[in-house]
Design a protein around this motif. Structure first.
Motif, PDB file in Angstrom:
ATOM      1  N   LEU A 111      -7.563  18.407  33.564  1.00  0.00           N
ATOM      2  CA  LEU A 111      -8.459  18.970  32.561  1.00  0.00           C
ATOM      3  C   LEU A 111      -9.796  18.244  32.574  1.00  0.00           C
ATOM      4  CD1 LEU A 111      -5.655  19.353  29.914  1.00  0.00           C
ATOM      5  CD2 LEU A 111      -6.600  21.127  31.395  1.00  0.00           C
ATOM      6  N   ASP A 112     -10.764  18.791  31.855  1.00  0.00           N
ATOM      7  CA  ASP A 112     -12.142  18.300  32.031  1.00  0.00           C
ATOM      8  C   ASP A 112     -12.302  16.825  31.709  1.00  0.00           C
ATOM      9  OD1 ASP A 112     -11.991  18.493  29.221  1.00  0.00           O
ATOM     10  OD2 ASP A 112     -13.638  19.931  29.056  1.00  0.00           O
ATOM     11  N   ASN A 113     -11.582  16.311  30.699  1.00  0.00           N
ATOM     12  CA  ASN A 113     -11.786  14.910  30.320  1.00  0.00           C
ATOM     13  C   ASN A 113     -11.194  13.918  31.319  1.00  0.00           C
ATOM     14  OD1 ASN A 113      -8.963  14.127  29.399  1.00  0.00           O
ATOM     15  ND2 ASN A 113      -9.340  15.865  28.059  1.00  0.00           N
ATOM     16  N   GLU A 114     -10.405  14.389  32.279  1.00  0.00           N
ATOM     17  CA  GLU A 114      -9.861  13.526  33.334  1.00  0.00           C
ATOM     18  C   GLU A 114     -10.833  13.379  34.497  1.00  0.00           C
ATOM     19  OE1 GLU A 114      -5.609  14.494  34.330  1.00  0.00           O
ATOM     20  OE2 GLU A 114      -5.995  16.137  32.925  1.00  0.00           O
ATOM     21  N   ARG A 115     -11.891  14.167  34.500  1.00  0.00           N
ATOM     22  CA  ARG A 115     -12.822  14.253  35.619  1.00  0.00           C
ATOM     23  C   ARG A 115     -14.170  13.637  35.258  1.00  0.00           C
ATOM     24  NH1 ARG A 115     -11.094  18.413  39.203  1.00  0.00           N
ATOM     25  NH2 ARG A 115      -9.292  19.556  38.413  1.00  0.00           N
ATOM     26  N   PRO A 116     -14.964  13.232  36.240  1.00  0.00           N
ATOM     27  CA  PRO A 116     -14.640  13.093  37.663  1.00  0.00           C
ATOM     28  C   PRO A 116     -14.049  11.717  37.966  1.00  0.00           C
ATOM     29  CG  PRO A 116     -16.946  12.639  37.340  1.00  0.00           C
ATOM     30  CD  PRO A 116     -16.396  12.977  35.976  1.00  0.00           C
TER      31      PRO A 116
ATOM     32  N   GLU B  76     -14.833  17.882  24.425  1.00  0.00           N
ATOM     33  CA  GLU B  76     -16.125  17.290  24.093  1.00  0.00           C
ATOM     34  C   GLU B  76     -16.353  17.140  22.598  1.00  0.00           C
ATOM     35  OE1 GLU B  76     -20.772  17.678  25.565  1.00  0.00           O
ATOM     36  OE2 GLU B  76     -19.432  19.396  25.738  1.00  0.00           O
ATOM     37  N   VAL B  77     -15.889  18.086  21.810  1.00  0.00           N
ATOM     38  CA  VAL B  77     -16.142  18.010  20.364  1.00  0.00           C
ATOM     39  C   VAL B  77     -15.394  16.853  19.716  1.00  0.00           C
ATOM     40  CG1 VAL B  77     -16.665  20.465  20.184  1.00  0.00           C
ATOM     41  CG2 VAL B  77     -14.314  19.674  19.835  1.00  0.00           C
ATOM     42  N   PHE B  78     -14.464  16.253  20.433  1.00  0.00           N
ATOM     43  CA  PHE B  78     -13.701  15.125  19.890  1.00  0.00           C
ATOM     44  C   PHE B  78     -14.233  13.765  20.330  1.00  0.00           C
ATOM     45  CE2 PHE B  78     -10.746  18.735  20.156  1.00  0.00           C
ATOM     46  CZ  PHE B  78     -10.328  18.809  18.835  1.00  0.00           C
ATOM     47  N   PHE B  79     -15.217  13.747  21.206  1.00  0.00           N
ATOM     48  CA  PHE B  79     -15.746  12.474  21.689  1.00  0.00           C
ATOM     49  C   PHE B  79     -16.356  11.683  20.526  1.00  0.00           C
ATOM     50  CE2 PHE B  79     -16.744  14.225  26.217  1.00  0.00           C
ATOM     51  CZ  PHE B  79     -15.391  14.225  26.503  1.00  0.00           C
ATOM     52  N   GLY B  80     -16.091  10.379  20.514  1.00  0.00           N
ATOM     53  CA  GLY B  80     -16.681   9.527  19.497  1.00  0.00           C
ATOM     54  C   GLY B  80     -15.697   8.507  18.972  1.00  0.00           C
ATOM     55  N   PRO B  81     -16.150   7.656  18.063  1.00  0.00           N
ATOM     56  CA  PRO B  81     -15.326   6.536  17.589  1.00  0.00           C
ATOM     57  C   PRO B  81     -14.204   6.922  16.631  1.00  0.00           C
ATOM     58  CG  PRO B  81     -17.419   6.578  16.433  1.00  0.00           C
ATOM     59  CD  PRO B  81     -17.510   7.630  17.508  1.00  0.00           C
ATOM     60  N   GLU B  82     -14.131   8.175  16.224  1.00  0.00           N
ATOM     61  CA  GLU B  82     -13.070   8.575  15.289  1.00  0.00           C
ATOM     62  C   GLU B  82     -11.703   8.625  15.952  1.00  0.00           C
ATOM     63  OE1 GLU B  82     -13.619  11.947  12.728  1.00  0.00           O
ATOM     64  OE2 GLU B  82     -15.782  11.831  12.958  1.00  0.00           O
ATOM     65  N   TYR B  83     -11.673   8.797  17.264  1.00  0.00           N
ATOM     66  CA  TYR B  83     -10.409   9.012  17.971  1.00  0.00           C
ATOM     67  C   TYR B  83     -10.142   7.885  18.959  1.00  0.00           C
ATOM     68  CZ  TYR B  83     -10.795  13.775  16.180  1.00  0.00           C
ATOM     69  OH  TYR B  83     -10.910  14.873  15.370  1.00  0.00           O
ATOM     70  N   LYS B  84      -8.890   7.483  19.049  1.00  0.00           N
ATOM     71  CA  LYS B  84      -8.450   6.513  20.044  1.00  0.00           C
ATOM     72  C   LYS B  84      -7.650   7.220  21.135  1.00  0.00           C
ATOM     73  CE  LYS B  84     -10.030   2.673  18.220  1.00  0.00           C
ATOM     74  NZ  LYS B  84     -11.052   1.877  18.934  1.00  0.00           N
ATOM     75  N   VAL B  85      -7.760   6.705  22.343  1.00  0.00           N
ATOM     76  CA  VAL B  85      -7.075   7.294  23.491  1.00  0.00           C
ATOM     77  C   VAL B  85      -5.639   6.810  23.548  1.00  0.00           C
ATOM     78  CG1 VAL B  85      -7.021   7.422  26.004  1.00  0.00           C
ATOM     79  CG2 VAL B  85      -9.207   7.523  24.802  1.00  0.00           C
ATOM     80  N   LEU B  86      -4.726   7.745  23.822  1.00  0.00           N
ATOM     81  CA  LEU B  86      -3.325   7.431  24.096  1.00  0.00           C
ATOM     82  C   LEU B  86      -3.023   7.857  25.526  1.00  0.00           C
ATOM     83  CD1 LEU B  86      -3.209   9.054  20.961  1.00  0.00           C
ATOM     84  CD2 LEU B  86      -1.185   7.585  21.029  1.00  0.00           C
TER      85      LEU B  86
ATOM     86  N   TRP C 282      -0.860   3.674  22.658  1.00  0.00           N
ATOM     87  CA  TRP C 282      -2.202   3.487  22.121  1.00  0.00           C
ATOM     88  C   TRP C 282      -2.998   2.542  23.021  1.00  0.00           C
ATOM     89  CZ3 TRP C 282      -3.982   6.492  18.421  1.00  0.00           C
ATOM     90  CH2 TRP C 282      -3.120   7.010  17.438  1.00  0.00           C
ATOM     91  N   THR C 283      -4.258   2.870  23.255  1.00  0.00           N
ATOM     92  CA  THR C 283      -5.184   1.940  23.895  1.00  0.00           C
ATOM     93  C   THR C 283      -6.304   1.618  22.905  1.00  0.00           C
ATOM     94  OG1 THR C 283      -6.777   3.522  24.829  1.00  0.00           O
ATOM     95  CG2 THR C 283      -4.731   3.143  26.074  1.00  0.00           C
ATOM     96  N   SER C 284      -7.096   0.639  23.209  1.00  0.00           N
ATOM     97  CA  SER C 284      -8.167   0.216  22.306  1.00  0.00           C
ATOM     98  C   SER C 284      -9.454   1.011  22.508  1.00  0.00           C
ATOM     99  CB  SER C 284      -8.459  -1.274  22.508  1.00  0.00           C
ATOM    100  OG  SER C 284      -8.923  -1.520  23.829  1.00  0.00           O
ATOM    101  N   THR C 285      -9.426   1.999  23.392  1.00  0.00           N
ATOM    102  CA  THR C 285     -10.632   2.708  23.788  1.00  0.00           C
ATOM    103  C   THR C 285     -10.886   3.946  22.928  1.00  0.00           C
ATOM    104  OG1 THR C 285     -10.361   1.938  26.068  1.00  0.00           O
ATOM    105  CG2 THR C 285     -11.775   3.860  25.724  1.00  0.00           C
ATOM    106  N   ASP C 286     -12.124   4.108  22.486  1.00  0.00           N
ATOM    107  CA  ASP C 286     -12.528   5.344  21.815  1.00  0.00           C
ATOM    108  C   ASP C 286     -12.583   6.477  22.844  1.00  0.00           C
ATOM    109  OD1 ASP C 286     -12.875   3.825  19.505  1.00  0.00           O
ATOM    110  OD2 ASP C 286     -15.054   3.656  19.768  1.00  0.00           O
ATOM    111  N   PHE C 287     -12.295   7.682  22.394  1.00  0.00           N
ATOM    112  CA  PHE C 287     -12.302   8.833  23.296  1.00  0.00           C
ATOM    113  C   PHE C 287     -13.745   9.217  23.649  1.00  0.00           C
ATOM    114  CE2 PHE C 287     -11.406  13.580  23.888  1.00  0.00           C
ATOM    115  CZ  PHE C 287     -10.935  13.403  25.173  1.00  0.00           C
ATOM    116  N   HIS C 288     -14.014   9.330  24.923  1.00  0.00           N
ATOM    117  CA  HIS C 288     -15.360   9.657  25.398  1.00  0.00           C
ATOM    118  C   HIS C 288     -15.233  10.347  26.747  1.00  0.00           C
ATOM    119  CE1 HIS C 288     -15.049   6.464  28.416  1.00  0.00           C
ATOM    120  NE2 HIS C 288     -14.513   5.733  27.469  1.00  0.00           N
ATOM    121  N   GLY C 289     -16.328  10.915  27.220  1.00  0.00           N
ATOM    122  CA  GLY C 289     -16.346  11.518  28.541  1.00  0.00           C
ATOM    123  C   GLY C 289     -16.633  10.479  29.607  1.00  0.00           C
TER     124      GLY C 289
END
Length: 434
Positions: free
Chosen positions: A192-197, A384-394, A363-370
């Motif tokens: 999916l798009d957030n795994e790329r490139p 993309e609409v979820f990118f930012g400090p509100e969400y953490k990556v799992l 859980w990781t310590s990283t905020d979700f971003h592109g």
């Protein structure tokens, strides 16, 4: 892959997802299907019709160019139009109508699959749209599984117990050497798009827990008063813990004879050797601080999962490039709980970490971003609409994640307060110049 083989592969993936959706919705009566078991979740019947609505939008209308079946319900099943808490009040399709609708959509989607060129458009190259819809349905199946966990009443889901770990003790940590590796992918056909490139990332040396943190280890934190001492918690985490009186992982309770939990309607002692599950990011962060460690970054997690020091390449999965099997990982609702830590030696990564795929989201310590060079596809609302400090990556998937919806590059994200999801964690620490 030849086009006919690709069509067969996509058809099998779609069929497996639908079999699971059917099992999750047929397990309860119609009254249960339309009930909201928690304001955090939709009624199961909403998820079912939403699965059909997305399939109609992308496979029937877009790829197939067919006339809409039910344009009148597009807004009802748009996840961005209506918060979960509000969905029971909507004029939703009833159970029989929802089942008929998703069946009609699937029949037309298979007709489209038989005729689609599978080339010439990014959406159809390598059957991407069919893979995207497969993953979407499997993701909602895991969401429905989480709804089942929140449901009260007698157990309605059944599965064999997961395997136990055999053999001697494992090391507590593995050492991950400093250096760069290729993170993400530009070649995985259904990524999916957030795994790329794909892009190169440098990571300092660190130690990572060999397995996810177990219930037994987490109980030590509980018994040491970890939930009562703000020094282990971030400011936001402590505020959330106190405001909601959180004193243990969700679904746990203390009895005179020890800790017990409720799991899909079954009351049972907390199994000490399984990874802890149903903990928020804030709880994971507090445990790591108490243990003198920290949560890994997303890049650290992926390097431990994918980097092969013998070749310098990044694998698709911890064990290599082969698709997951029952020997590699606890996936696909094959069991209804995590397996014991270390129970899947065939799934170990090249760097020695176990169970990085399956069992529990980590859980990781990283905020979700592109990633650098990110391009939204095929729509901004997927990532993309979820990118930012509100969400953490799992990362890594859980026992409720299907193999079609997980790989070494797959990224999940959620609010750090989430506890109903099948999430656990493992810890990391800096290695200095080791």
């Amino acid at each position: 892959m030849r086009k006919e083989d690709l069509r067969d592969h996509a058809a099998r993936a779609l069929t497996r997802a639908r079999e699971r959706s059917t099992a999750l919705t047929d397990a309860v009566d119609d009254e249960d299907l339309v009930r909201q078991h928690s304001k955090l979740m939709s009624p199961l019947v909403w998820d079912l019709a939403h699965i059909g609505s997305q399939e109609e939008l992308w496979l029937v209308r877009d790829v197939g160019g067919r006339e809409p079946l039910r344009p009148d319900i597009d807004d009802l099943y748009d996840a961005f139009q209506h918060p979960r808490a509000d969905r029971p009040a909507l004029p939703l399709l009833g159970p029989a109508e929802a089942r008929a609708y998703v069946g009609e959509v699937r029949a037309k989607a298979f007709e489209v699959l038989e005729r689609a060129p599978l080339e010439g458009r990014r959406l159809t190259d390598a059957a991407f749209a069919f893979g995207m819809i497969t993953q979407h349905e499997q993701q909602h199946d895991e969401t429905m599984l989480a709804t089942h966990q929140l449901r009260e009443g007698e157990p309605v889901l059944h599965a064999p117990a997961p395997p136990s770990r055999r053999g001697g003790p494992l090391p507590g940590e593995v050492h991950i050497p400093a250096g760069s590796f290729v993170m993400g992918t530009s070649v995985e056909p259904w990524a999916l798009d957030n795994e790329r490139p794909a892009h190169e990332v440098a990571v300092d040396a660190y130690f990572l827990d060999t397995t996810p943190v177990t219930n037994a280890a987490y109980i030590e934190f509980l018994e040491a008063g970890g939930y009562d001492q703000p020094r282990w918690w971030s400011e936001q985490g402590w505020a959330y813990r106190t405001a909601h009186d959180i004193t243990a992982p969700r679904f746990w309770r203390r009895e005179h004879d020890g800790w017990r939990r409720t799991r899909f309607g079954v009351d049972e002692p907390v199994p000490p050797r399984q990874p802890v599950v149903h903990v928020s990011y804030y709880e994971a962060e507090a445990y790591a601080a108490w243990a003198g460690k920290r949560l890994p970054t997303e890049a650290e997690w992926e390097k431990a999962a994918r980097f092969d020091p013998a070749t310098g390449e990044s694998r698709r999965y911890p064990w290599g490039n082969d698709e997951p099997t029952a020997e590699h990982a606890n996936l696909g609702q094959r069991h209804l709980s995590p397996a014991e830590a270390g129970a899947y030696p065939a799934g170990v990564s090249a760097l020695g970490a176990h169970q990085l795929i399956g069992d529990v989201w980590e859980w990781t310590s990283t905020d979700f971003h592109g990633y650098p060079g990110f391009v939204a596809f095929p729509y901004r609302e997927y990532s993309e609409v979820f990118f930012g400090p509100e969400y953490k990556v799992l990362r890594g998937g859980s026992f409720g994640t299907d193999a079609a919806a997980i790989r070494g590059t797959f990224r999940n994200w959620d609010y750090p307060i989430r506890r109903q999801i099948f999430a656990g964690f493992r810890c990391a620490r800096d290695a200095g110049h080791v």
